[in-house]
Design a protein around this motif. Sequence first.
Motif, PDB file in Angstrom:
ATOM      1  N   LEU A 113      12.315  10.209  19.094  1.00 48.95           N
ATOM      2  CA  LEU A 113      13.750   9.904  18.629  1.00 48.95           C
ATOM      3  C   LEU A 113      14.365   8.937  19.571  1.00 48.95           C
ATOM      4  N   ASP A 114      14.145   8.969  20.773  1.00 46.59           N
ATOM      5  CA  ASP A 114      14.978   8.108  21.710  1.00 46.59           C
ATOM      6  C   ASP A 114      14.394   6.763  21.587  1.00 46.59           C
ATOM      7  N   VAL A 115      13.162   6.511  21.505  1.00 53.43           N
ATOM      8  CA  VAL A 115      12.593   5.200  20.888  1.00 53.43           C
ATOM      9  C   VAL A 115      13.530   4.625  19.794  1.00 53.43           C
ATOM     10  N   TYR A 116      13.282   5.390  18.663  1.00 53.68           N
ATOM     11  CA  TYR A 116      14.061   4.815  17.629  1.00 53.68           C
ATOM     12  C   TYR A 116      15.659   4.672  17.983  1.00 53.68           C
ATOM     13  N   ARG A 117      16.076   5.404  18.769  1.00 51.86           N
ATOM     14  CA  ARG A 117      17.472   5.105  18.988  1.00 51.86           C
ATOM     15  C   ARG A 117      17.676   3.853  19.626  1.00 51.86           C
ATOM     16  N   LEU A 118      16.662   3.677  20.633  1.00 50.98           N
ATOM     17  CA  LEU A 118      16.995   2.518  21.326  1.00 50.98           C
ATOM     18  C   LEU A 118      16.646   1.030  20.309  1.00 50.98           C
ATOM     19  N   SER A 119      15.731   1.293  19.524  1.00 52.18           N
ATOM     20  CA  SER A 119      15.107   0.121  18.813  1.00 52.18           C
ATOM     21  C   SER A 119      16.224  -0.031  17.720  1.00 52.18           C
ATOM     22  N   SER A 120      17.231   0.637  17.369  1.00 53.04           N
ATOM     23  CA  SER A 120      18.404   0.480  16.732  1.00 53.04           C
ATOM     24  C   SER A 120      19.395  -0.384  17.678  1.00 53.04           C
ATOM     25  N   PHE A 174      13.295  -4.034  34.524  1.00 60.98           N
ATOM     26  CA  PHE A 174      14.215  -2.984  35.418  1.00 60.98           C
ATOM     27  C   PHE A 174      15.720  -3.444  34.780  1.00 60.98           C
ATOM     28  N   THR A 175      16.061  -4.835  34.559  1.00 58.62           N
ATOM     29  CA  THR A 175      17.753  -5.117  34.348  1.00 58.62           C
ATOM     30  C   THR A 175      17.747  -4.656  32.886  1.00 58.62           C
ATOM     31  N   PHE A 176      16.659  -4.683  32.143  1.00 61.49           N
ATOM     32  CA  PHE A 176      16.525  -4.269  30.671  1.00 61.49           C
ATOM     33  C   PHE A 176      17.126  -2.674  30.766  1.00 61.49           C
ATOM     34  N   ALA A 177      16.320  -1.920  31.514  1.00 60.05           N
ATOM     35  CA  ALA A 177      16.759  -0.482  31.796  1.00 60.05           C
ATOM     36  C   ALA A 177      18.119  -0.109  31.957  1.00 60.05           C
ATOM     37  N   GLU A 178      18.549  -0.974  32.920  1.00 60.94           N
ATOM     38  CA  GLU A 178      20.009  -0.726  33.526  1.00 60.94           C
ATOM     39  C   GLU A 178      21.042  -1.128  32.695  1.00 60.94           C
ATOM     40  N   LYS A 179      20.563  -2.140  31.686  1.00 63.81           N
ATOM     41  CA  LYS A 179      21.610  -2.327  30.598  1.00 63.81           C
ATOM     42  C   LYS A 179      21.568  -1.193  29.410  1.00 63.81           C
ATOM     43  N   TYR A 180      20.189  -0.811  29.022  1.00 65.97           N
ATOM     44  CA  TYR A 180      20.243  -0.065  27.763  1.00 65.97           C
ATOM     45  C   TYR A 180      20.443   1.570  27.952  1.00 65.97           C
ATOM     46  N   LEU A 181      19.825   2.009  29.167  1.00 64.66           N
ATOM     47  CA  LEU A 181      19.840   3.368  29.238  1.00 64.66           C
ATOM     48  C   LEU A 181      21.140   4.073  29.103  1.00 64.66           C
ATOM     49  N   PRO A 182      22.367   3.570  29.601  1.00 67.06           N
ATOM     50  CA  PRO A 182      23.734   3.929  29.532  1.00 67.06           C
ATOM     51  C   PRO A 182      23.947   3.993  28.492  1.00 67.06           C
ATOM     52  N   SER A 183      23.441   3.321  27.198  1.00 67.12           N
ATOM     53  CA  SER A 183      23.667   2.939  25.782  1.00 67.12           C
ATOM     54  C   SER A 183      23.647   4.557  25.025  1.00 67.12           C
ATOM     55  N   LEU A 184      22.550   5.180  25.674  1.00 68.71           N
ATOM     56  CA  LEU A 184      21.743   6.471  25.264  1.00 68.71           C
ATOM     57  C   LEU A 184      22.493   7.514  25.866  1.00 68.71           C
ATOM     58  N   GLY A 185      23.475   7.308  26.832  1.00 69.08           N
ATOM     59  CA  GLY A 185      24.043   8.327  27.490  1.00 69.08           C
ATOM     60  C   GLY A 185      23.407   8.672  28.833  1.00 69.08           C
ATOM     61  N   TYR A 186      22.337   7.932  29.271  1.00 67.39           N
ATOM     62  CA  TYR A 186      21.558   8.244  30.409  1.00 67.39           C
ATOM     63  C   TYR A 186      21.957   7.321  31.536  1.00 67.39           C
ATOM     64  N   ALA A 187      21.619   7.911  32.822  1.00 69.20           N
ATOM     65  CA  ALA A 187      21.962   7.134  34.067  1.00 69.20           C
ATOM     66  C   ALA A 187      21.294   5.892  34.293  1.00 69.20           C
TER      67      ALA A 187
END
Length: 506
Positions: A113-120, A174-187
């Motif tokens: 589900l998180d993969v789908y959330r990120l893909s949106s 790594f910079t991609f992760a720093e940009k998008y993880l907070p969009s899901l509410g993750y640190a």
Amino acid sequence: QEVLGEDKLMAILKERELKIYWGTATTGKPHVAYFVPMSKIADFLKAGCEVTILFADLHAYLDNMKAPWELLELRTRYYENVIKAVLESIGVPLEKLKFVRGTDYQLSKEYTLDVYRLSSMVTQHDAKKAGAEVVKEVEHPLLSGLLYPSLQALDEEYLKVDAQFGGVDQRKIFTFAEKYLPSLGYAKRVHLMNPMVPGLTGSKMSSSEEDSKIDLLDRKEDVKKKLKKAFCEPGNVENNGVLSFIKHVLFPLKSEFVVLREEKWGGNKTYTVYEALEKDFAEQVVHPGDLKNSVEVALNKLLDPIREKFNSPELKKLTNAAYPDPSKAKPAEKGTKNSEPENVVPSRLDIRVGKVISVEKHPDADSLYVEKIDVGEPEPRTVVSGLVQFVPREQLQDRLVVLLCNLKPQKMRGVESQGMVLCASRRLWLGFWAPRAGCCAGGRVYGEGYEVGQPDEELKPKKKVFEKLQADFRVSEDCVAQWKQRNFLTKLGRVSCKSLKGGSIS
């Protein structure tokens, strides 16, 4: 080499020990550059960190199917055994490590589900940019390659770590992760990067480029042969894979390096500071031959316990099953796709990028050139080519060409030719295969789908392996060199011919 989020790192360390993970996609056989992250993992453990090693099996499949689905489980088991053997060879206690497989949690409902959330949220541009240094680039990329960075970002959350460790080639992910993880509410996590060790050909050490690497299970004679061919120009410290291996592996592990040489050349010399060795090499106090011989001895000491472990019948069987020799594959059933004859596959050809460093007319033949061509070996090869009526000397000088290197050397009007320049032709027109700008001399050229496999030491004339393969060499309608409609590639992409659509290749 680099740390992203150092302030956060220091804040965590004031409260508790760091939780960190390192992941590896289970694709081609691990090579000696793996000692770089392994030695740093040893440092993390000594510093009290909690370290998780991820065998990213699903990532391996998504990266242009580098690991076929049917081999995924076997390759993951191979990686687990070989990485543990590497860690043991440098004295890392395995009981302090946690080992995880990607498919243990990446197929769960929550992760999916998180993969789908990120893909949106993730744009195609950002996904492609993030994977540019890691995911294999092809003309028509699969959707799976665009998913790769999202999965690697989510791994940080699902492994419950504070930091991810990887090569500097992972920086965009790594910079991609720093940009998008907070969009899901993750640190946002901390990221630490080790330098990349250049391969033996001067470019990045790669599992898919056979001549650029030394496998962890290579025999001693293979280590000797590969090091002998390695790029190590006297006085040149740039893109020198031999020197870089000493700097990033041997020095961190042993805190010294011994150059072995005969008494008449000054005898053995022990270096306790890498910079002193680099200075002596730059000033040509240390000869490339002595440097290679010394690395060979030191490297074999590291590899011996790994070879010994994999000498067991069980692990030999696992190795052969996980990496079946494509040249021994059974022919496909009659009428099925890809039904090429048994044993006759492009991986048997040693095709490399070469740079023409000199061109002279043959002393005894007006139609022949005698070229000196650099293919990443200590000495350039002498190649005789019948190109006089097609190409002026000045157009051949200093150009990149594609050279077949494992033909049996033969004399042509008294001059021994040690390879064959591959050209495209149509009627009376001729054109060169053109490797992409940025390719290094010695870089391997391989058929798409046949990246794995050791070329024949020497093609036997009676077997006519090249002739059988060459019958299906063509230039496509978009000017790409192909075998049976499969592109010829270097690590930087396709090999093309600027004209001659539909031409033959010889």
